[in-house]
Design a protein around this motif. Sequence first.
Motif, PDB file in Angstrom:
ATOM      1  N   MET A 165       0.837  -1.183   0.000  1.00 11.61           N
ATOM      2  CA  MET A 165       0.000   0.000   0.000  1.00 11.61           C
ATOM      3  C   MET A 165       0.882   1.246   0.000  1.00 11.61           C
ATOM      4  O   MET A 165       1.922   1.282   0.648  1.00 11.61           O
ATOM      5  CB  MET A 165      -0.921  -0.001   1.216  1.00 11.61           C
ATOM      6  N   HIS A 166       0.447   2.281  -0.708  1.00 14.52           N
ATOM      7  CA  HIS A 166       1.160   3.548  -0.748  1.00 14.52           C
ATOM      8  C   HIS A 166       1.038   4.256   0.602  1.00 14.52           C
ATOM      9  O   HIS A 166       0.089   4.020   1.357  1.00 14.52           O
ATOM     10  CB  HIS A 166       0.574   4.448  -1.841  1.00 14.52           C
ATOM     11  N   ASP A 167       1.975   5.154   0.899  1.00 17.03           N
ATOM     12  CA  ASP A 167       1.895   5.934   2.141  1.00 17.03           C
ATOM     13  C   ASP A 167       0.616   6.765   2.174  1.00 17.03           C
ATOM     14  O   ASP A 167      -0.031   6.886   3.207  1.00 17.03           O
ATOM     15  CB  ASP A 167       3.113   6.847   2.269  1.00 17.03           C
ATOM     16  N   THR A 168       0.280   7.370   1.031  1.00 16.14           N
ATOM     17  CA  THR A 168      -0.997   8.058   0.878  1.00 16.14           C
ATOM     18  C   THR A 168      -1.881   7.149   0.052  1.00 16.14           C
ATOM     19  O   THR A 168      -1.494   6.755  -1.055  1.00 16.14           O
ATOM     20  CB  THR A 168      -0.815   9.399   0.139  1.00 16.14           C
ATOM     21  N   ASP A 210      -4.405  -6.164   3.061  1.00 17.37           N
ATOM     22  CA  ASP A 210      -2.978  -6.230   3.380  1.00 17.37           C
ATOM     23  C   ASP A 210      -2.759  -6.120   4.880  1.00 17.37           C
ATOM     24  O   ASP A 210      -1.945  -6.849   5.449  1.00 17.37           O
ATOM     25  CB  ASP A 210      -2.209  -5.103   2.685  1.00 17.37           C
ATOM     26  N   ARG A 211      -3.478  -5.201   5.539  1.00 14.38           N
ATOM     27  CA  ARG A 211      -3.325  -5.031   6.989  1.00 14.38           C
ATOM     28  C   ARG A 211      -3.749  -6.300   7.717  1.00 14.38           C
ATOM     29  O   ARG A 211      -3.116  -6.709   8.679  1.00 14.38           O
ATOM     30  CB  ARG A 211      -4.130  -3.835   7.487  1.00 14.38           C
ATOM     31  N   HIS A 212      -4.817  -6.926   7.251  1.00 12.91           N
ATOM     32  CA  HIS A 212      -5.274  -8.177   7.869  1.00 12.91           C
ATOM     33  C   HIS A 212      -4.212  -9.255   7.690  1.00 12.91           C
ATOM     34  O   HIS A 212      -3.910  -9.997   8.622  1.00 12.91           O
ATOM     35  CB  HIS A 212      -6.609  -8.614   7.263  1.00 12.91           C
ATOM     36  N   GLY A 213      -3.644  -9.328   6.504  1.00  8.70           N
ATOM     37  CA  GLY A 213      -2.586 -10.306   6.234  1.00  8.70           C
ATOM     38  C   GLY A 213      -1.364 -10.061   7.096  1.00  8.70           C
ATOM     39  O   GLY A 213      -0.754 -10.991   7.619  1.00  8.70           O
ATOM     40  N   GLU A 214      -0.995  -8.770   7.273  1.00  9.37           N
ATOM     41  CA  GLU A 214       0.158  -8.437   8.122  1.00  9.37           C
ATOM     42  C   GLU A 214      -0.107  -8.834   9.565  1.00  9.37           C
ATOM     43  O   GLU A 214       0.772  -9.330  10.248  1.00  9.37           O
ATOM     44  CB  GLU A 214       0.450  -6.943   8.034  1.00  9.37           C
ATOM     45  N   THR A 215      -1.348  -8.638  10.045  1.00  4.38           N
ATOM     46  CA  THR A 215      -1.704  -9.021  11.412  1.00  4.38           C
ATOM     47  C   THR A 215      -1.572 -10.520  11.587  1.00  4.38           C
ATOM     48  O   THR A 215      -1.000 -11.002  12.563  1.00  4.38           O
ATOM     49  CB  THR A 215      -3.143  -8.569  11.740  1.00  4.38           C
ATOM     50  N   GLU A 216      -2.088 -11.281  10.613  1.00  7.99           N
ATOM     51  CA  GLU A 216      -1.985 -12.744  10.697  1.00  7.99           C
ATOM     52  C   GLU A 216      -0.524 -13.179  10.710  1.00  7.99           C
ATOM     53  O   GLU A 216      -0.130 -14.046  11.491  1.00  7.99           O
ATOM     54  CB  GLU A 216      -2.717 -13.395   9.526  1.00  7.99           C
TER      55      GLU A 216
END
Length: 194
Positions: free
Chosen positions: A1-4, A180-186
Amino acid sequence: MHDTPDVIAISGSLRDDSGTRIAVQRTLDAAAEAGATIEHIDLREWDLPLFDPDTGAAESGDGPELAARIREADAMVLGTPVYHGTIASPLKTALDYCGIDDVEGTTVGMLAVAGGGFPTPTLQHLRASVLELNGWPLPQAVAIPDSWAAFEDGYIADGDIAERVEKLGADVVAYAGIADRHGETEQSELATGD
């Protein structure tokens, strides 16, 4: 994901005086106010022949470029007029040029504009297409019935509809990259043993 968060929107109407395009732009404006960079894909400006899987990239018009832009986005808004109870063919053709690799995990906001009654079947069809491409559709879509009364002089005339459209833009930004955030959490939980 982009910063913005990078939000791309596709307006599925070819009509010059399009309520769909007005609603999509209002959604994008709200996304920009929420901190996103935005791009409005107006299909009138793209060369998208009917999708033919046997045709080479050189004969596919702007299809490969469209798929590449979608692939780079963190979130997407899809807007369609309702034709015979389903998605307008220009938007369906645009989606036909996309593969799972282009849309997978992308947060997708949806809206449908109908000349008559509530466009529930159209939104269901659009949601099914997004899910087939492994996109992440937001749970709340925007349905705009009776478009003849909803728009006036290039603006959304109905305050409740305008509010829902703006919320869709804000939600697309808030949930951009959620897959992506969900994947990073997992992955983090697996790494720490939690």
